[in-house]
Scaffold this active site. Sequence first.
Site, PDB file in Angstrom:
ATOM      1  N   ASP A   1       0.851  -1.195   0.000  1.00 55.61           N
ATOM      2  CA  ASP A   1       0.000   0.000   0.000  1.00 55.61           C
ATOM      3  C   ASP A   1       0.884   1.242   0.000  1.00 55.61           C
ATOM      4  O   ASP A   1       2.098   1.160   0.222  1.00 55.61           O
ATOM      5  CB  ASP A   1      -0.929   0.010   1.228  1.00 55.61           C
ATOM      6  CG  ASP A   1      -0.167   0.069   2.541  1.00 55.61           C
ATOM      7  OD1 ASP A   1       0.897  -0.596   2.654  1.00 55.61           O
ATOM      8  OD2 ASP A   1      -0.610   0.789   3.456  1.00 55.61           O
TER       9      ASP A   1
ATOM     10  N   GLU B   1       0.217  -0.971   5.779  1.00 55.00           N
ATOM     11  CA  GLU B   1       1.314  -0.407   6.574  1.00 55.00           C
ATOM     12  C   GLU B   1       1.140   1.079   6.791  1.00 55.00           C
ATOM     13  O   GLU B   1       1.386   1.592   7.887  1.00 55.00           O
ATOM     14  CB  GLU B   1       2.660  -0.692   5.900  1.00 55.00           C
ATOM     15  CG  GLU B   1       3.868  -0.541   6.837  1.00 55.00           C
ATOM     16  CD  GLU B   1       4.383   0.895   6.973  1.00 55.00           C
ATOM     17  OE1 GLU B   1       5.119   1.171   7.937  1.00 55.00           O
ATOM     18  OE2 GLU B   1       4.049   1.748   6.121  1.00 55.00           O
TER      19      GLU B   1
HETATM   20 ZN   LIG Z   1       7.057   2.054   4.057  1.00 54.57          ZN
HETATM   21 ZN   LIG Z   2       5.531   4.813   4.329  1.00 52.17          ZN
END
Ligand SMILES: [Zn+2]
Ligand SMILES: [Zn+2]
Lengths: 479, 479
Positions: free
Chosen positions: A100, A167
């Site tokens: 992501d 993340e």
């Molecule tokens: Zn990263």
């Molecule tokens: Zn990042």
Amino acid sequence: MSVPNQFYEYVDQHKSDFIDRLAKAVAIPSVSGDASYREHVFEMSRFIVKELEALGVKVRTVDLGKQVLDGQEIQLPPAILGSIGDDPKKKTIQLYAHYDVQPALLSDGWDHEPFKLTHDEKTGRLYGRGSSDDKGPLLGWINVLETHVKLGLELPVNLRFCFEGMEESGSEGLDDLIKDEVGPGKFFDGVDCVCISDNYWLNDRTPCLTYGLRGISYYKVTISGPARDLHSGVFGNTVHEPMTDLILLMSRLVKPNGEILIPGLEQLVAPLTDEEKQRYDVLDYSISDIEQSAGAPVALSEDKSAVLMGRMRYPSLSLHGIEGAFSAPGAKTVIPAKVSGKFSIRLVPNMTPDNVDPLVITYLKAEFAKLNSKNKLEVENLHGGKPWVADPNHWNYVAAKKATETVYKKTPDLTREGGSIPVTLTFAEALGVNVLLLPMGRGDDGAHSTNEKLDVSNYIEGTKLLGTYLWEVAATAPK
Amino acid sequence: MSVPNQFYEYVDQHKSDFIDRLAKAVAIPSVSGDASYREHVFEMSRFIVKELEALGVKVRTVDLGKQVLDGQEIQLPPAILGSIGDDPKKKTIQLYAHYDVQPALLSDGWDHEPFKLTHDEKTGRLYGRGSSDDKGPLLGWINVLETHVKLGLELPVNLRFCFEGMEESGSEGLDDLIKDEVGPGKFFDGVDCVCISDNYWLNDRTPCLTYGLRGISYYKVTISGPARDLHSGVFGNTVHEPMTDLILLMSRLVKPNGEILIPGLEQLVAPLTDEEKQRYDVLDYSISDIEQSAGAPVALSEDKSAVLMGRMRYPSLSLHGIEGAFSAPGAKTVIPAKVSGKFSIRLVPNMTPDNVDPLVITYLKAEFAKLNSKNKLEVENLHGGKPWVADPNHWNYVAAKKATETVYKKTPDLTREGGSIPVTLTFAEALGVNVLLLPMGRGDDGAHSTNEKLDVSNYIEGTKLLGTYLWEVAATAPK
Ligand SMILES: [Zn+2]
Ligand SMILES: [Zn+2]
Ligand SMILES: [Zn+2]
Ligand SMILES: [Zn+2]
């Protein structure tokens, strides 16, 4: 068992194919923090699964459940768990990256369309959201795999992949997954070490290996008094104003030179040894590097090591802002009824949220008592995470150091970072093995900023670095 | 020449007609601060012009030009200048009120539709936006006029009206108009005194006359350093953080007990005489009044006079907020690159923005220099206004006092207010005559808040008060 030369040749010959692969990945706007982009995060997961499966990796996607975002309940993108090789005579390496990205709009100030990889031939840079954070490194592993498969080269280690799509939005669901998959017969069974490629060189010149991260403890200090916002004409100099109390409390947390004023904190910091001090002295870094990245001559010291230690091995306390006060442009004459100061402390060994919290709370209460205010104080810890430090003399690091020297002809800087990558600590604690942060990109890549880029040379040499690291692990690790 | 009894009888008999008139006015949502309501501000001006003309007032509407609001260039609502009576043997009284209102939405938390006057028979309250600020007082004058006209009673004074439609939005255009209309043959020529009805009793029990207002000086202190917002993980404890400097500077402006720390300010404050001190001692006011209006027990002192003087005759310094820092809910780990603290000082005689500014700026620069910061400081004065105090022994006040005693059977409190009504100073300085603030509503009317109200008794007795005041001026003022 050193790296066969044909590996490097293949990578050099397939440079433009590898750039095409990155262009395809960047073209998928897999922004995890915006519900309206969620379908693209899934699209990105399918792209990666397809690439991995085509190269012989056994892939399992793990449903991480649902989340509420922008007021809607939506599906979390899956974690991708991949596995190739099961030879008990080989080491098993766990790889992590995320697919992501941060949001990006041309109108934020990008020079090029952020979701179209733009190759600037003059500077050798590849511009695009996710180019460096973290699609470049993730595809670096796929490039390494492809090279081995296409050349018919046997991998020198067993590989395990853990790629996540959340993340940039708190890694929701990942911690539980990792903890669930530890144990005999589970996914992480047999892992010998972990390699995470999701950080950056200290500068734009010298590769590095990163063996430490600061933790964090984030606080919200609320002062409330009046039942509603008051007019400063009517109430100024008649009541205890929450802002006056809060500003005074916040002023007693940290000095302009960065020194933290909370008693007892300093004593928690692990003492500096001569050996460690020397690690900072040798880093390829200068005051002008930091002032260039801050954009102004505002370094706290002229001493390079002091500034580096300020970031890497000492705590910091930053005042982020105030919720509930007047914050718009213009001139509003309000006495806010309830204001919350936000600040955080970056933690280093041997600080933890657990030993820091009581010191912070006790101090704020004592200082507030001195104000003789009729307002009320509340202190909350909004979130926290422990610092992480690995042994940089472990074979995992030795292998990465040799690989760097082979590919870049330079000894890598041994760095610690000031921020946190929480999954690092999760892997270290849950798996109980050494974790290495092995960056692909440079310090000026601008992850999370406009005009994020990855240099072509970092992508291609970085691919070589990741591959060489696998061979060096096989050569270096004790049997 | 005292008030004929039939005046009071007519007002009592026409109570429900007068309430209907207020209901019609409240039904026009003349919000001046929102471009989409501008047509209603004009509608309100036409309503008033019609009422005045029907009662024999010569009316002129003055085009005040255009403004830019919500990104559109729109026409300012007109000032309404009215005139009735030209008898050189009579005093000429200038009246002021405003016909625009603050915004209001049912969803803000109103118990009733804000633009529908709701008569709560049980409490005797009239709820609605503008009921007390300032449509009730404005219509009070029209009720007085009607009563005289319908009874065939000659007015005891010449009247001049100045009604504006932009008071809640900075009175744009009015200052220039007033200054333009001063001089021989101009509109304000021959005015003997001014009466403004746009303020409130100190409490909900005792009428008052107001003879002073604090001024204001509003400051923006900007600290800038880094070229862009920084990540506190990467930069915490390596650079001079603007928030750290700003919070420390702001903490040095005022103590939690309200004491201002800027050297030299205190010396500008006019000394307190025994006579003045006594005025505060006799006011009908208690600590519980202030704590009730603040909604919590947060008064700076247990001494009533001390708290009242804090509001009325001493300066105050309030910290309003910070622009450019993190101000949303949640936990963002930013080091803001440029932050602006907002604070204002309420001014009392003999402070003026001109003598206060240099003290503030010099002090902030000196304190900033002590921080040894590499960041940059900028101090701006965003706006300012002088304090105003009138002679409460002037015949204008004597007449208002007698009128209050006649209608309410009580001696009015002699108050000063902590906020500013800038037009007061403009009238005082441009016309050079005594100005009186004669309120109709109570201290708990909630002007600018949800559930704004005017008590029926204040509307009806207030109408009597305004009429009686005119007769008392005629009787009291020197020929
Ligand atoms: Zn990263
Ligand atoms: Zn990042
Ligand atoms: Zn008003
Ligand atoms: Zn108002």
